[in-house]
Scaffold this motif. Structure first.
Motif, PDB file in Angstrom:
ATOM      1  N   ARG A 147      15.346  23.431 -12.988  1.00  0.00           N
ATOM      2  CA  ARG A 147      15.295  23.656 -14.436  1.00  0.00           C
ATOM      3  C   ARG A 147      16.014  22.589 -15.248  1.00  0.00           C
ATOM      4  NH1 ARG A 147      16.172  30.200 -15.294  1.00  0.00           N
ATOM      5  NH2 ARG A 147      14.270  30.864 -14.216  1.00  0.00           N
ATOM      6  N   HIS A 148      16.989  21.908 -14.663  1.00  0.00           N
ATOM      7  CA  HIS A 148      17.746  20.929 -15.449  1.00  0.00           C
ATOM      8  C   HIS A 148      17.044  19.585 -15.549  1.00  0.00           C
ATOM      9  CE1 HIS A 148      18.969  19.862 -11.349  1.00  0.00           C
ATOM     10  NE2 HIS A 148      19.289  18.675 -11.827  1.00  0.00           N
ATOM     11  N   LEU A 149      15.903  19.431 -14.869  1.00  0.00           N
ATOM     12  CA  LEU A 149      15.141  18.191 -14.949  1.00  0.00           C
ATOM     13  C   LEU A 149      13.852  18.397 -15.737  1.00  0.00           C
ATOM     14  CD1 LEU A 149      15.398  16.746 -11.309  1.00  0.00           C
ATOM     15  CD2 LEU A 149      16.862  16.253 -13.280  1.00  0.00           C
ATOM     16  N   ALA A 150      13.404  17.333 -16.385  1.00  0.00           N
ATOM     17  CA  ALA A 150      12.124  17.360 -17.097  1.00  0.00           C
ATOM     18  C   ALA A 150      11.315  16.154 -16.647  1.00  0.00           C
ATOM     19  CB  ALA A 150      12.344  17.330 -18.606  1.00  0.00           C
ATOM     20  N   SER A 151       9.984  16.263 -16.757  1.00  0.00           N
ATOM     21  CA  SER A 151       9.115  15.212 -16.252  1.00  0.00           C
ATOM     22  C   SER A 151       7.949  15.003 -17.195  1.00  0.00           C
ATOM     23  CB  SER A 151       8.599  15.595 -14.853  1.00  0.00           C
ATOM     24  OG  SER A 151       7.858  14.542 -14.284  1.00  0.00           O
ATOM     25  N   ARG A 152       7.403  13.789 -17.164  1.00  0.00           N
ATOM     26  CA  ARG A 152       6.254  13.447 -18.000  1.00  0.00           C
ATOM     27  C   ARG A 152       5.348  12.506 -17.217  1.00  0.00           C
ATOM     28  NH1 ARG A 152       7.991  10.091 -22.955  1.00  0.00           N
ATOM     29  NH2 ARG A 152       8.760  12.106 -23.686  1.00  0.00           N
ATOM     30  N   VAL A 153       4.044  12.767 -17.270  1.00  0.00           N
ATOM     31  CA  VAL A 153       3.077  11.844 -16.670  1.00  0.00           C
ATOM     32  C   VAL A 153       2.897  10.666 -17.616  1.00  0.00           C
ATOM     33  CG1 VAL A 153       0.696  11.528 -15.920  1.00  0.00           C
ATOM     34  CG2 VAL A 153       1.881  13.670 -15.415  1.00  0.00           C
ATOM     35  N   ILE A 154       3.052   9.444 -17.107  1.00  0.00           N
ATOM     36  CA  ILE A 154       2.889   8.266 -17.954  1.00  0.00           C
ATOM     37  C   ILE A 154       1.630   7.484 -17.627  1.00  0.00           C
ATOM     38  CG2 ILE A 154       5.336   7.997 -18.461  1.00  0.00           C
ATOM     39  CD1 ILE A 154       5.429   5.829 -16.298  1.00  0.00           C
ATOM     40  N   GLY A 155       0.866   7.953 -16.637  1.00  0.00           N
ATOM     41  CA  GLY A 155      -0.389   7.282 -16.345  1.00  0.00           C
ATOM     42  C   GLY A 155      -0.972   7.701 -15.016  1.00  0.00           C
ATOM     43  N   THR A 156      -2.161   7.212 -14.736  1.00  0.00           N
ATOM     44  CA  THR A 156      -2.834   7.489 -13.469  1.00  0.00           C
ATOM     45  C   THR A 156      -3.208   6.167 -12.799  1.00  0.00           C
ATOM     46  OG1 THR A 156      -5.002   7.581 -14.538  1.00  0.00           O
ATOM     47  CG2 THR A 156      -3.798   9.664 -14.297  1.00  0.00           C
ATOM     48  N   GLU A 157      -3.299   6.216 -11.478  1.00  0.00           N
ATOM     49  CA  GLU A 157      -3.674   5.044 -10.693  1.00  0.00           C
ATOM     50  C   GLU A 157      -4.736   5.449  -9.680  1.00  0.00           C
ATOM     51  OE1 GLU A 157       0.520   2.605 -10.401  1.00  0.00           O
ATOM     52  OE2 GLU A 157       0.284   4.390  -9.160  1.00  0.00           O
ATOM     53  N   ASP A 158      -5.762   4.637  -9.551  1.00  0.00           N
ATOM     54  CA  ASP A 158      -6.742   4.894  -8.504  1.00  0.00           C
ATOM     55  C   ASP A 158      -6.072   4.765  -7.148  1.00  0.00           C
ATOM     56  OD1 ASP A 158      -8.745   5.322 -10.320  1.00  0.00           O
ATOM     57  OD2 ASP A 158      -9.481   3.249 -10.257  1.00  0.00           O
ATOM     58  N   ARG A 159      -6.595   5.515  -6.206  1.00  0.00           N
ATOM     59  CA  ARG A 159      -6.011   5.534  -4.865  1.00  0.00           C
ATOM     60  C   ARG A 159      -7.000   4.932  -3.869  1.00  0.00           C
ATOM     61  NH1 ARG A 159      -4.652  11.021  -4.203  1.00  0.00           N
ATOM     62  NH2 ARG A 159      -2.449  10.771  -4.682  1.00  0.00           N
ATOM     63  N   MET A 160      -6.481   4.285  -2.841  1.00  0.00           N
ATOM     64  CA  MET A 160      -7.336   3.707  -1.806  1.00  0.00           C
ATOM     65  C   MET A 160      -6.802   4.088  -0.429  1.00  0.00           C
ATOM     66  SD  MET A 160      -6.179  -0.269  -2.135  1.00  0.00           S
ATOM     67  CE  MET A 160      -4.456  -0.726  -1.966  1.00  0.00           C
ATOM     68  N   LEU A 161      -7.605   3.812   0.574  1.00  0.00           N
ATOM     69  CA  LEU A 161      -7.266   4.112   1.962  1.00  0.00           C
ATOM     70  C   LEU A 161      -6.522   2.932   2.568  1.00  0.00           C
ATOM     71  CD1 LEU A 161      -7.688   5.781   4.634  1.00  0.00           C
ATOM     72  CD2 LEU A 161      -9.821   4.474   4.913  1.00  0.00           C
ATOM     73  N   ALA A 162      -5.503   3.227   3.372  1.00  0.00           N
ATOM     74  CA  ALA A 162      -4.803   2.210   4.154  1.00  0.00           C
ATOM     75  C   ALA A 162      -4.979   2.552   5.625  1.00  0.00           C
ATOM     76  CB  ALA A 162      -3.318   2.189   3.791  1.00  0.00           C
ATOM     77  N   VAL A 163      -5.478   1.590   6.422  1.00  0.00           N
ATOM     78  CA  VAL A 163      -5.686   1.811   7.859  1.00  0.00           C
ATOM     79  C   VAL A 163      -5.246   0.562   8.620  1.00  0.00           C
ATOM     80  CG1 VAL A 163      -7.621   3.390   7.523  1.00  0.00           C
ATOM     81  CG2 VAL A 163      -8.060   0.945   7.808  1.00  0.00           C
ATOM     82  N   SER A 164      -5.009   0.748   9.892  1.00  0.00           N
ATOM     83  CA  SER A 164      -4.674  -0.378  10.758  1.00  0.00           C
ATOM     84  C   SER A 164      -5.883  -1.313  10.893  1.00  0.00           C
ATOM     85  CB  SER A 164      -4.252   0.136  12.131  1.00  0.00           C
ATOM     86  OG  SER A 164      -4.182  -0.919  13.072  1.00  0.00           O
ATOM     87  N   VAL A 165      -5.605  -2.596  11.092  1.00  0.00           N
ATOM     88  CA  VAL A 165      -6.696  -3.540  11.344  1.00  0.00           C
ATOM     89  C   VAL A 165      -7.429  -3.192  12.643  1.00  0.00           C
ATOM     90  CG1 VAL A 165      -5.631  -5.439  10.077  1.00  0.00           C
ATOM     91  CG2 VAL A 165      -5.103  -5.137  12.518  1.00  0.00           C
ATOM     92  N   ASN A 166      -6.781  -2.397  13.492  1.00  0.00           N
ATOM     93  CA  ASN A 166      -7.387  -1.994  14.765  1.00  0.00           C
ATOM     94  C   ASN A 166      -8.149  -0.676  14.676  1.00  0.00           C
ATOM     95  OD1 ASN A 166      -6.249  -4.227  16.211  1.00  0.00           O
ATOM     96  ND2 ASN A 166      -4.279  -3.151  16.165  1.00  0.00           N
ATOM     97  N   SER A 167      -8.117  -0.039  13.519  1.00  0.00           N
ATOM     98  CA  SER A 167      -8.806   1.241  13.364  1.00  0.00           C
ATOM     99  C   SER A 167     -10.301   1.024  13.150  1.00  0.00           C
ATOM    100  CB  SER A 167      -8.236   1.999  12.164  1.00  0.00           C
ATOM    101  OG  SER A 167      -9.040   3.115  11.840  1.00  0.00           O
ATOM    102  N   PRO A 168     -11.129   1.892  13.741  1.00  0.00           N
ATOM    103  CA  PRO A 168     -12.568   1.811  13.468  1.00  0.00           C
ATOM    104  C   PRO A 168     -12.894   1.948  11.980  1.00  0.00           C
ATOM    105  CG  PRO A 168     -12.132   3.259  15.326  1.00  0.00           C
ATOM    106  CD  PRO A 168     -10.801   2.950  14.716  1.00  0.00           C
ATOM    107  N   LEU A 169     -12.022   2.644  11.239  1.00  0.00           N
ATOM    108  CA  LEU A 169     -12.270   2.847   9.814  1.00  0.00           C
ATOM    109  C   LEU A 169     -12.158   1.554   9.014  1.00  0.00           C
ATOM    110  CD1 LEU A 169     -10.352   6.202   9.210  1.00  0.00           C
ATOM    111  CD2 LEU A 169     -12.820   5.859   9.326  1.00  0.00           C
TER     112      LEU A 169
END
Length: 285
Positions: A147-169
């Protein structure tokens, strides 16, 4: 004994209100307490300040002279206080990868007003707020705040996938977010932006590998212990020879938050920063 600032503030309020009841309410004092304060002031200047015999509120000659001095003294003190507060150093904490364009704009505007910002790289922004080592936290993970903290959204960011260079993905075409639901997942439990619940419904037997900071997270992904999700600025700000970043068209975006101590009332420097941050160019990658 010396005159104290509280005496002058009480006297100034009484003169401006010309009424003990209204002045006491303005100062959040009881009327008897205000009366005692004025009596103390009269004893310390060794003269009567307010006419006792008049039916109206009137000052003596000495009272009028003290009123003029009181206004000047209090105005000077308030000016110095505000000037020093405007130059206070604001401690801003972040766990990783500041939203650079937005922050540069906010910082420039804040410091143009005379304030200073000290940046702190912290593993756990909420813990840093709790122990008062920072004044404001910039973070991306959704948190249930006390309760003693307050928060505000200041923006959005697109998200991407992170995988190993050895992953089939790393080489699969036309990946969708739902396609990733069953793969082992690396989760930064302190400051990460995704977890098993980021897929609806979550895959029941999914392997979850946990860590507590970004450096551990990216090394686990590089080691092919699991996949990860991260805002797209990581592609240019956090390249890694063992990690491939893949765009996922329908990946849910992540949010960037400002969080601060709301109780007791935040410092004026914090309020000023929040106002500037609100008016800065929104984060929208």
């Amino acid at each position: 004994m010396d005159i104290e600032l509280r005496h002058l503030r009480a006297y100034l309020a009484l003169c401006e209100e010309a009424n003990y009841t209204r002045a006491a309410a303005r100062l959040h004092l009881s009327q008897p307490a205000l009366t005692r304060t004025i009596q103390q002031l009269e004893r310390r200047v060794e003269c009567r300040l307010i006419e006792r015999s008049s039916r109206r509120f009137e000052l003596t000659e000495e009272g009028a002279e003290l009123l003029a001095h009181s206004r000047r003294i209090i105005a000077d003190i308030d000016t110095v206080r505000d000037e020093l507060r405007s130059r206070a150093t604001l401690d801003v904490g972040f766990s990783w990868l500041l939203p650079d364009t937005w922050f540069a704009q906010t910082r420039t505007r804040y410091e143009a007003l005379g304030g200073r910002i000290s940046l702190h790289r912290v593993e756990d922004p909420m813990a840093a707020l709790a122990d008062r080592s920072i004044d404001i936290a910039i973070h991306r993970n959704e948190i249930r705040l006390p309760r003693h903290l307050a928060s505000r959204v200041i923006g959005t960011e697109d998200r991407m996938l992170a995988v190993s260079v050895n992953s089939p993905l790393a080489h699969v075409e036309d990946l969708r977010w739902a396609d990733l639901a069953s793969y082992p997942l690396v989760v930064n439990v302190v400051s990460g932006t995704i977890h098993a619940g980021s897929w609806d419904p979550p895959y029941p037997d999914r392997a979850i590998i946990t860590c507590t900071n970004f450096d551990e997270w990216i090394e686990l992904v590089a080691a092919d212990r699991g996949i990860g999700g991260v805002p797209i600025l990581a592609r240019t700000r956090a390249p890694h020879p063992g990690v491939v970043y893949r765009d996922i068209p329908d990946a849910p975006p992540s949010h960037v938050y400002l969080t601060w101590r709301a109780k007791p009332a935040p410092l004026r420097s914090v309020q000023r920063f929040l106002g500037i941050a609100r008016d800065a160019t929104p984060i929208d990658d």
